[in-house]
Scaffold this motif. Structure first.
Motif: not given
Length: 846
Positions: A302-308, A369-371, A404-410
């Protein structure tokens, strides 16, 4: 009877007990020091601290020497010159032959002296640095690491020239292959720290040759250790030199035969994402079947994908996403077809590794999801989300429940797309998964039901199909398990339901269940959690009949229950009612039932009541509740006079003193009760509003039924005589306006109140506090609106917010709420009858 019996029969028993004590003491006496040992450990009291330290280091035992080393920072603060001249040389001599304990103590003491700045850094490096460097390569790994930590802290404080001459120059010889493994490992860590002290050209000339040598060391431990230090070196030399000097070494180490080396190379590259773009080549190469780094790769993905993200081409973006999807189902049988080649037997280690990879994918799901952008969730990631929520392994589903809560917020406002998975996790067979999900259940349900729309309660309920069965199933499974903490937590979180589902649904599916738990469960925290949640449900219940039924059951089944345990829980429930409801509500329904427990036959019940009495007294207002105050005083007198249990009597005496010091609030506004009065007024205003809402909903239903009948008649008349349709329409309109209650202004006011009543369950009331104007509690002072002429006077309760004024109509026959006596929250049948008689007399007079 409690006195000791010294008769002959018992005396021998005491003597035997004493003999047993002497047997127990014998090993203790043998362990004491002999006179010769005590003589050796004794030090002359007239010696100064410095002389005593020198003496103990010269001729004392190890434990005494360790004590002196631990006391070194104190000696440095008191007399630094003498300590450096006399004590430090002795410590240097002793450390050559000292044990592990003294070595570790010395490393900590030297670091403390540096941090306290007892001497200048020049003096410190001259006196202490040599001792530190001598002990860094100690044969014991723990001692070596302790001295190394001290050395790395010293390097931060030392000037560049001292580091270069005292540390960097000797490092060239210590990093050679001829040195020990421990020496080369120490050299790797020192070089990572030294890289931040010098300019890029010095590092390139003097440090990088040693770095390359250690990156190609024959021992994999050295290569892995040096690989982890490359991040510090890269930040010291800058982006350009990193691309040409460090990156080739990292790529080479990424293909190393040792799995720990490849893992170190991957983690170092992830840490350097913010420096340069060239890591893409390594990341793409690492996506090949290199199982040794799959666990770490899935954790950092996750960190790798969002960093690049900003430097990915569309093809690379798709490649990373597809790789994540493969990792998310790694080790699982494919849904389409049963390929025998894919059903090979897996070793236990492989299975554990695959579970860890899928668990890490669940951990990184919000980042992915952000990616992909939340707008593309349903197309790109929903299938993976479904698989992870239905994964056969509990750790994977547990991680999904946590996130799940983080996913719901996004996903908000498209959160409705995952409501099926919410129901699935609520019904999960593992209570660990349920416990993880319940942590943020109120926030999740709020997001699920709101979705940015102002829907009513019934509309909200339709947003999550099968929600209520899933919630009830989850509670029942938690109740039948032995994990009562999960059950308690779930009951506490269920207090959010009045803002999620309708009042009737809560009443029929949850409220009675809470009462059953209080009556039948054997775990006290669970009973208390159910009691508080039940009080919350009662607080937001919108039907007077249901409220009265619940109050009656609480009093009869708990307060007057046969089991003293139920009566204790009744007192707990009353404490929650005092917290959640207004003072007037408690006094009207629960004050006297609580006082009845002063005659309880069980001392524990009376004792708990005594502890609750100060809170009970705080609900009174003078002069309105003068008769209740008299009842309270009478009960206390009876307890003082008739109580036989000494523990209860002690507590009631203490409680009486506390009650005497209490001040009772009066009906008039007082400054010293300002905050409490405002809060109580707000609670009482909301309780009044609940009654208004119920009345307005009844009026709405009646008006809707009346208008329906009129429309049916109008349609029938039009069908019979189509020629006179215009005339009939006019007459019907006149009859409708004549039969409606109140003027058009009254209609608008009722309409606004009705809209407000429909949203009361989901929206917090605006905290406007106000005083209720006095209105005499007489039928002659209460006005009603005539349903025939639309005229008549109305008596309203004046609030600072005009939108909350009570407006009663003659059709319902309910009188306005009198504010002078705040007990009359719920109108009785007598008041209704009086109101009907008064309205009839007014109609006759008109």
């Amino acid at each position: 009877s409690s006195r000791m019996d010294f008769s002959q029969s018992n005396l021998f028993g005491y003597i035997e007990d004493l003999q047993e004590l002497t047997i127990i003491e014998r090993p203790v006496r043998r362990s004491l020091k002999t006179p010769e040992e005590i003589e050796r450990l004794t030090v002359d009291e007239e010696l100064s601290d410095i002389e005593r330290a020198v003496y103990l280091l010269s001729s004392g035992q190890d434990i005494q020497g360790t004590s002196v080393v631990a006391n070194l920072p104190v000696l440095m603060r008191q007399n630094p010159a003498e300590t450096l001249r006399r004590v430090l040389p002795k410590i240097r001599e002793v450390l050559h032959v000292a044990g592990v304990e003294m070595q570790l103590t010395a490393a900590v003491s030297f670091l403390t002296v540096l941090q306290e700045e007892s001497v200048s850094i020049h003096t410190y490096s001259h006196s202490f640095l040599d001792i530190i460097l001598q002990n860094v390569e100690h044969r014991d790994a723990g001692v070596s690491n302790a001295w190394l930590e001290t050395l790395l802290a010293v390097i931060e404080a030392l000037p560049k020239e001292t580091v270069r001459h005292e540390i960097l120059n000797p490092l060239v010889s210590k990093a050679q292959l001829s040195q020990t493994l421990q020496s080369r490992l120490v050299s790797c860590k020192i070089m990572g720290k030294v890289a931040n002290k010098f300019e890029a050209h010095i590092i390139k000339r003097e440090v990088l040759p040693l770095v390359k040598s250690l990156c190609q060391d024959v021992e994999y431990e050295v290569r892995a250790c040096m690989c982890r230090q490359l991040e510090h070196i890269a930040r010291g030399i800058g982006t350009e030199l990193t691309k040409t000097m460090v990156l080739p070494e990292l790529v080479e180490l990424a293909r190393d035969e040792g799995s720990s080396v490849r893992l170190a190379a991957f983690e170092t590259l992830v840490s350097l994402l913010d420096m340069f773009d060239a890591v893409k080549s390594f990341c793409e190469k690492s996506f090949k079947a290199d199982e040794s780094i799959l666990v770490s790769l899935s954790f950092h993905l996750g960190k790798l994908c969002n960093g690049l993200y900003g430097i990915f081409t569309p093809e690379q973006h798709l490649r990373f996403l597809e790789f994540y999807k493969k990792l998310s189902t790694l080790g699982l049988q494919q849904e389409n077809g049963h390929n025998d080649n894919q059903l090979q037997l897996q070793t236990l280690e492989q299975e554990k590794k695959y579970i860890s990879v899928r668990k890490n994918c669940a951990y990184n799901f919000p980042a992915m999801i952000v990616f992909v952008d939340p707008k593309n969730f349903h197309l790109e990631l929903y299938s993976i989300f479904f698989c992870l929520c239905h994964d056969p392994e509990v750790p994977v589903r547990y991680t999904m429940a946590i996130s799940f809560f983080e996913v719901a917020k996004l996903l908000n406002p498209d959160v409705y797309t995952i409501h099926k998975e919410l129901v699935t996790l609520l019904q999960d067979e593992s209570l660990e998964v349920l416990d993880a999900l319940v942590g943020h259940l109120p926030e999740i349900l709020e997001l699920m039901t709101n979705r940015g729309e102002n829907n009513g309660s019934e509309g909200k309920l339709l947003a999550i199909p099968d929600l209520i069965p899933a919630l009830t199933t989850a509670e029942q499974r938690a109740a039948t398990s032995l994990k009562w903490r999960t059950h308690e937590k779930l009951l506490q979180k269920y207090a959010c339901l009045p803002h999620i589902i309708s009042s009737d649904q809560i009443y029929y599916r949850f409220l009675h269940r809470m009462l059953t738990i209080i009556l039948t469960n054997n775990v006290l925290p669970v009973q208390k959690a159910a009691a508080r949640t039940l009080c919350v449900y009662l607080r937001y219940n919108r039907k007077q009949e249901q409220r009265h039924e619940v109050i009656q059951k609480l009093i009869e089944q708990l307060g007057q229950g046969k089991s003293y345990w139920n009566r204790l829980r009744f007192l707990d429930t009353c404490e929650f009612i005092i917290e959640l409801f207004s003072k007037s509500f408690f006094c009207k329904y629960f004050f006297l039932p609580v006082l009845e427990l002063t005659h309880d036959p069980v001392a524990n019940v009376r004792m708990k009541l005594c502890y609750l009495l100060p809170k009970v007294k705080s609900t009174l207002k003078i002069p309105t509740d003068k008769h209740l105050l008299q009842q309270l005083e009478l009960c206390i007198r009876k307890l003082l006079c008739q109580e036989k249990d000494k523990d209860v009597l002690t507590i009631i005496k203490r409680t009486v003193l506390e009650l005497d010091r209490m001040e009772i609030s009066v009906d008039a506004f007082q400054k010293r009760f300002y905050e409490n009065d405002l809060l109580d007024q707000e609670k009482e205003r909301q309780e009044h509003l609940l009654l208004e809402m119920e009345q307005l909903e009844k009026e709405k239903q009646q008006n809707e039924g009346r208008s329906t009948n009129i429309n049916d008649k109008m349609f029938e008349k039009k069908r019979r005589d189509s020629k006179a349709s215009s005339v009939l329409a006019k007459s019907i309109n006149l009859s409708v306006s004549g039969s409606s209650s109140g003027t058009s202004a009254g209609k608008e006011e009722k309409k606004s109140k009705l809209i407000r009543s429909q949203s009361f369950n989901t929206q917090a009331l605006h905290p406007k506090y106000s005083n209720i104007d006095k209105c005499p509690n007489k039928s002659s002072a209460t006005g009603y609106t005539s349903s025939v002429s639309g005229m008549g006077k109305s008596c309203m309760l004046s609030f600072s917010d005009d939108s909350f004024r009570t407006h009663s109509t003659g059709s319902s026959g309910n009188a306005a709420f009198p504010s002078s006596s705040s007990r009359n929250l719920f109108n009785s049948a007598d008041q209704k009858n009086n109101g009907n008689k008064e309205s009839q007399s007014r109609r006759m007079s008109m």
